[in-house]
Design a protein around this motif. Structure first.
Motif, PDB file in Angstrom:
ATOM      1  N   CYS A  22     -21.991  45.863  -7.951  1.00  0.00           N
ATOM      2  CA  CYS A  22     -20.523  45.820  -7.137  1.00  0.00           C
ATOM      3  C   CYS A  22     -20.400  46.541  -6.008  1.00  0.00           C
ATOM      4  N   LEU A  24     -18.180  47.980  -4.855  1.00  0.00           N
ATOM      5  CA  LEU A  24     -17.302  49.478  -4.756  1.00  0.00           C
ATOM      6  C   LEU A  24     -18.111  50.512  -5.283  1.00  0.00           C
ATOM      7  N   CYS A  25     -18.623  50.323  -6.639  1.00  0.00           N
ATOM      8  CA  CYS A  25     -19.012  51.320  -7.350  1.00  0.00           C
ATOM      9  C   CYS A  25     -20.730  51.020  -7.754  1.00  0.00           C
ATOM     10  N   CYS A  43     -16.453  43.206 -12.186  1.00  0.00           N
ATOM     11  CA  CYS A  43     -16.547  44.725 -12.229  1.00  0.00           C
ATOM     12  C   CYS A  43     -15.310  45.062 -13.043  1.00  0.00           C
ATOM     13  N   SER A  45     -14.494  48.015 -14.356  1.00  0.00           N
ATOM     14  CA  SER A  45     -14.102  49.328 -13.890  1.00  0.00           C
ATOM     15  C   SER A  45     -13.142  49.194 -12.622  1.00  0.00           C
ATOM     16  N   CYS A  46     -13.710  48.478 -11.821  1.00  0.00           N
ATOM     17  CA  CYS A  46     -13.026  48.363 -10.392  1.00  0.00           C
ATOM     18  C   CYS A  46     -11.924  47.354 -10.496  1.00  0.00           C
TER      19      CYS A  46
HETATM   20 ZN    ZN Z   1     -17.074  48.389  -9.588  1.00  0.00          ZN
END
Ligand code: ZN
Length: 136
Positions: A22, A24-25, A43, A45-46
């Motif tokens: 991902c 972002l994370c 993703c 969680s994002c």
């Molecule tokens: Zn993420």
């Protein structure tokens, strides 16, 4: 090593799961295929989805994954993907716990921590299933 026969859940694809981080994370996301056989990943969680639609993009992605597999000695197995997600959840949980106010508790924050806890338990169950299924 390449001939090791790993038992996978019946609904999963035969080839080992390939993953993509991902942006972002940096959780390793499972690469899936759309009905038009184009790779994509999600993703949770994002809350983002990544679609690889262009022919050039798809071939660059394949090349990247091939090079990565050559370096790490094979594609990420479902267990590795699940473990990475578990680690990510634990990080998120401790991040939230650090934001706990000193005196009063924040119900929203506590709910978020409890939700992550449930995800952690779910991931642990998946990992334990995988270990039971793949142990010979
Ligand atoms: Zn993420």
């Amino acid at each position: 090593m390449s001939n090791v026969n790993v038992t996978l859940p019946p609904d999963s694809v035969q080839k080992p799961t390939r993953s993509f981080p991902c942006p972002l994370c940096s959780t390793q996301l499972e690469l899936r295929e759309t009905r038009r056989v184009k790779p994509y990943c999600v993703c949770n969680s994002c809350g983002i989805q990544i679609f690889f639609r262009g022919q050039k993009g798809i071939s660059r992605l394949r090349k990247l994954l091939d090079e990565h597999e050559r370096l790490i000695g094979g594609p990420a197995t479902p267990a590795v993907v699940a473990f990475n997600q578990l680690e990510q959840l634990r990080t998120q949980k401790s991040d939230l716990e650090r934001r706990r106010p000193f005196i009063f508790s924040d119900a929203d924050l506590e709910n978020a921590i409890a939700a992550i806890d449930r995800d952690i338990v779910r991931m642990q169950a998946i990992l334990s299933d995988l270990s039971g299924a793949s142990k010979s």
